[in-house]
Design a protein around this motif. Structure first.
Motif, PDB file in Angstrom:
ATOM      1  N   LEU A  51      -3.796   4.589 -10.719  1.00 22.40           N
ATOM      2  CA  LEU A  51      -2.721   4.212 -11.315  1.00 22.40           C
ATOM      3  C   LEU A  51      -2.035   2.955 -11.452  1.00 22.40           C
ATOM      4  CD1 LEU A  51      -0.635   7.590 -12.155  1.00 22.40           C
ATOM      5  CD2 LEU A  51      -1.759   5.872 -13.994  1.00 22.40           C
ATOM      6  N   ASN A  52      -2.234   2.998 -10.181  1.00 26.22           N
ATOM      7  CA  ASN A  52      -2.052   1.651  -9.251  1.00 26.22           C
ATOM      8  C   ASN A  52      -2.628   0.217  -9.816  1.00 26.22           C
ATOM      9  OD1 ASN A  52      -0.261   3.193  -7.399  1.00 26.22           O
ATOM     10  ND2 ASN A  52      -2.348   3.051  -6.261  1.00 26.22           N
ATOM     11  N   GLN A  53      -3.696   0.405 -10.077  1.00 28.08           N
ATOM     12  CA  GLN A  53      -4.137  -0.741 -10.866  1.00 28.08           C
ATOM     13  C   GLN A  53      -3.415  -1.613 -11.738  1.00 28.08           C
ATOM     14  OE1 GLN A  53      -8.104   0.282 -12.608  1.00 28.08           O
ATOM     15  NE2 GLN A  53      -8.208   1.626 -10.994  1.00 28.08           N
ATOM     16  N   MET A  54      -2.672  -0.632 -13.021  1.00 31.41           N
ATOM     17  CA  MET A  54      -1.497  -1.142 -13.255  1.00 31.41           C
ATOM     18  C   MET A  54      -0.057  -1.898 -12.638  1.00 31.41           C
ATOM     19  SD  MET A  54      -3.340  -0.992 -16.125  1.00 31.41           S
ATOM     20  CE  MET A  54      -1.683  -0.360 -17.303  1.00 31.41           C
ATOM     21  N   VAL A  55      -0.279  -1.802 -11.053  1.00 28.75           N
ATOM     22  CA  VAL A  55       1.138  -2.166 -10.792  1.00 28.75           C
ATOM     23  C   VAL A  55       0.447  -3.834 -10.555  1.00 28.75           C
ATOM     24  CG1 VAL A  55       2.771  -2.050  -9.016  1.00 28.75           C
ATOM     25  CG2 VAL A  55       1.709  -0.148  -9.433  1.00 28.75           C
ATOM     26  N   GLY A  56       1.410  -4.304 -10.796  1.00 24.71           N
ATOM     27  CA  GLY A  56       1.797  -6.587 -10.318  1.00 24.71           C
ATOM     28  C   GLY A  56       1.853  -6.041  -9.124  1.00 24.71           C
ATOM     29  N   LEU A  57       1.084  -7.708  -9.079  1.00 29.99           N
ATOM     30  CA  LEU A  57       1.063  -8.034  -7.438  1.00 29.99           C
ATOM     31  C   LEU A  57       2.637  -9.088  -6.835  1.00 29.99           C
ATOM     32  CD1 LEU A  57      -2.457  -9.901  -8.013  1.00 29.99           C
ATOM     33  CD2 LEU A  57      -1.418  -7.524  -6.736  1.00 29.99           C
ATOM     34  N   VAL A  58       2.593  -9.012  -5.517  1.00 27.05           N
ATOM     35  CA  VAL A  58       3.987  -9.564  -5.758  1.00 27.05           C
ATOM     36  C   VAL A  58       3.529  -9.618  -4.146  1.00 27.05           C
ATOM     37  CG1 VAL A  58       6.385  -8.962  -4.728  1.00 27.05           C
ATOM     38  CG2 VAL A  58       5.665  -7.783  -6.820  1.00 27.05           C
ATOM     39  N   GLU A  59       3.794 -10.739  -3.702  1.00 22.43           N
ATOM     40  CA  GLU A  59       2.961 -11.894  -2.925  1.00 22.43           C
ATOM     41  C   GLU A  59       4.642 -11.799  -1.751  1.00 22.43           C
ATOM     42  OE1 GLU A  59       0.734 -12.941  -1.166  1.00 22.43           O
ATOM     43  OE2 GLU A  59      -0.409 -13.192  -2.743  1.00 22.43           O
ATOM     44  N   PRO A  60       4.279 -10.883  -0.475  1.00 19.79           N
ATOM     45  CA  PRO A  60       5.075 -10.315  -0.002  1.00 19.79           C
ATOM     46  C   PRO A  60       5.408 -11.467   1.664  1.00 19.79           C
ATOM     47  CG  PRO A  60       3.165 -10.098   1.074  1.00 19.79           C
ATOM     48  CD  PRO A  60       3.005 -10.233  -0.303  1.00 19.79           C
ATOM     49  N   ARG A  61       6.095 -11.638   2.075  1.00 14.95           N
ATOM     50  CA  ARG A  61       6.977 -13.014   2.573  1.00 14.95           C
ATOM     51  C   ARG A  61       5.040 -13.504   3.364  1.00 14.95           C
ATOM     52  NH1 ARG A  61      12.144 -12.935   4.647  1.00 14.95           N
ATOM     53  NH2 ARG A  61      11.318 -10.872   5.589  1.00 14.95           N
ATOM     54  N   PRO A  62       5.407 -14.980   4.207  1.00 13.85           N
ATOM     55  CA  PRO A  62       4.774 -14.998   5.210  1.00 13.85           C
ATOM     56  C   PRO A  62       4.228 -14.851   6.334  1.00 13.85           C
ATOM     57  CG  PRO A  62       4.252 -17.011   3.484  1.00 13.85           C
ATOM     58  CD  PRO A  62       5.790 -16.151   3.162  1.00 13.85           C
TER      59      PRO A  62
END
Lengths: 341, 182
Positions: A51-62
């Motif tokens: 199910l995690n495949q459906m979660v969009g990517l969100v970039e964390p801060r560097p």
């Protein structure tokens, strides 16, 4: 070991995430003492994981990466324990058969990626992956050092980890309250692991390096009250599993976490509001198992309601008979149905 | 995103203390893990904390990863989700007002790989979820993606908590059976 539908549903709801804090603590306790139950939970996590495949990517801060590197470097800087200790501590992993049967290596890598060698695909399907993985990472020494760092972390940062006894007690009461018949089956397993390892398949046996201190091990488990406690600093990192046999008034401690630092010993204490001060139950953790028939001085009620605490003491134990070091792990006993039921 | 086989290799290298492999693993998985926990926590500071703990745990426990029973990303995401859910359960429930943002957290970068190639496992799982009644489907997915407790689900579905508990249990058992596991 076949699990009831209650077990299966509990594992499923843990993986789904809908349990409350006390139930989650209960499941974590069960996972720590029962590799098969741990495998059951992981099978559910694996089953739902796609199910995690459906979660969009969100970039964390560097700066997050900088923080992670710094944290690992910090752990590494505190390294210095006996390397064997960590390697030999029985680790709770879910390699048990039932789960393997329930969740075949479903996520078999696809061949679409260029540059993926057949050898690497094989790795994903073997049972002992890490050892047989490609040898492209020959950096052995740092591995040991870094890993030790995390083990010793538990000990050396004890100021931060000194546990608030009262809140622990509350937490364990909550856990005890929700402990149900579910515990019976797995506790029977623990009992068998401790007392009758020969009847278990190889994977379930504990390494029998028993440190004998007048151990009283019943030949056949009598139906008597059995208790178990996880001695830990938080739910995620149990250090010892304590079992108490009410009939023989003996306890057995199984080490699942780190060995003590060089020159130090772990000492087990019984803490009860019926006693003026904590009573030593001896040095523990020198080997995988420590058993002692030393509880006869206390009545059953005191034993079952006490808090068990582990302190770091000079090698060989506290010289004064009183705890001198900080408390690093604590736990409360949970009564379980006797294995001879 | 790297392939599962590449991630397996990286984890094996990390288990041996290979820092370069750890950095590559982080680069390949950070946005997924952060996305997963942000949906549950809705707060950058908490989500970063959980992701940090997750990678420290991955560094320490990489040797425990067993490709026979999990995939790398599922294993890592499970560590992250468990930390996140432990955190929200211990902090007390987030209020339902948080829901709207929960459904479209931040500006999610489109994830072409993940959207394009749904794994066979996901297709099968979704088929099974799809066989549940519509309300139950929503129940299961809200629980998984948003980390909602039974109480929050009960409020959302205007049902007693015990009923929600029964629904959840039955749904999970139905999924299990549908997947051919029991």
């Amino acid at each position: 070991m076949a699990y009831s539908e209650d077990h299966i549903a509990l594992a499923a709801e843990y993986a789904l995430g809908t349990l409350d804090a006390a139930e989650r603590a209960q499941v974590e306790t069960m996972m720590a003492v029962d590799v098969n139950f741990s495998a059951l939970v992981q099978a559910w996590e694996f089953r739902l994981g796609p199910l995690n495949q459906m979660v969009g990517l969100v970039e964390p801060r560097p700066e997050l990466w900088e923080r992670i590197k710094a944290e690992i470097a910090r752990l590494r800087a505190t390294a210095g324990v006996d390397p064997e200790a960590v390697a030999e501590a029985p680790v709770i992993v879910a390699a048990a058969e039932p789960a393997a049967a329930e969740s075949p290596a479903a996520d078999t890598p696809k061949l679409e990626a260029p540059g993926v060698e057949a050898a690497e695909i094989e790795v994903a399907q073997t049972d002992a992956p890490v050892e047989t993985a490609p040898q492209n990472a020959p950096v052995e020494a740092p591995a040991t050092a870094w890993r030790n760092a995390s083990a010793v972390h538990a000990v050396t940062h004890n100021n931060a980890n000194v546990v608030q006894l009262s809140s622990k007690v509350r937490q364990w009461r909550a856990v005890a309250n929700v402990m149900t018949a579910l515990a019976a089956a797995l506790l029977a397993l623990v009992g068998v692991q401790v007392y009758r390892p020969e009847v278990l398949p190889q994977q379930l046996r504990s390494k029998p390096r028993i440190q004998t201190v007048e151990v009283k091990v019943p030949a056949a488990p009598q139906p008597s009250a059995q208790f178990v406690a996880l001695l830990q600093k938080d739910a995620a990192s149990p250090a010892f599993i304590l079992t108490v046999d009410a009939t023989s008034k003996s306890y057995t401690v199984r080490r699942v976490g780190a060995a003590p630092e060089a020159g130090k010993s772990f000492e087990l204490w019984l803490v009860s509001d019926k006693l003026q001060k904590p009573r030593s139950l001896g040095v523990i953790g020198g080997s995988d198992f420590t058993s002692r028939p030393v509880l006869s001085a206390y009545d059953a009620d005191t034993v079952s309601r006490a808090t068990y605490a582990v302190t770091v003491e000079p090698e060989g134990g506290s010289p004064t008979g009183q705890a001198t070091g900080p408390i690093v792990f604590t736990g409360k006993l949970i009564e379980t149905v006797p294995p001879g039921r | 995103m790297l392939t599962p086989a590449e991630l397996v290799w990286l984890l094996a290298a990390v288990a041996k203390g290979d820092e370069a492999a750890f950095e590559r693993l982080y680069a390949a998985t950070r946005a997924k893990l952060y996305g997963v926990v942000l949906r549950i926590l809705h707060r950058q500071d908490l989500a970063e904390e959980v992701v940090q703990e997750t990678y420290v745990k991955v560094w320490n426990n990489a040797a425990q990863f067993n490709p026979a029973v999990s995939s790398p990303i599922t294993w890592m995401a499970a560590i992250a989700r468990n930390r996140a859910i432990d955190l929200v359960r211990k902090r007390g429930e987030l209020s339902l007002e948080d829901e709207p943002s929960a459904l479209e957290v931040a500006a999610e970068t489109p994830d072409p790989l993940a959207r394009r190639e749904m794994s066979e496992e996901l297709k099968r799982l979704l088929e099974c979820v799809g066989q549940l009644e519509p309300d139950r489907q929503k129940l299961v997915l809200l629980a998984y993606y948003n980390g909602w407790s039974r109480e929050q689900l009960a409020t959302k579905f205007e049902a007693p908590v015990n009923t929600v508990k029964t629904w959840l249990r039955r749904s999970m058992m139905d999924i299990r059976q549908c997947l051919g596991l029991g």
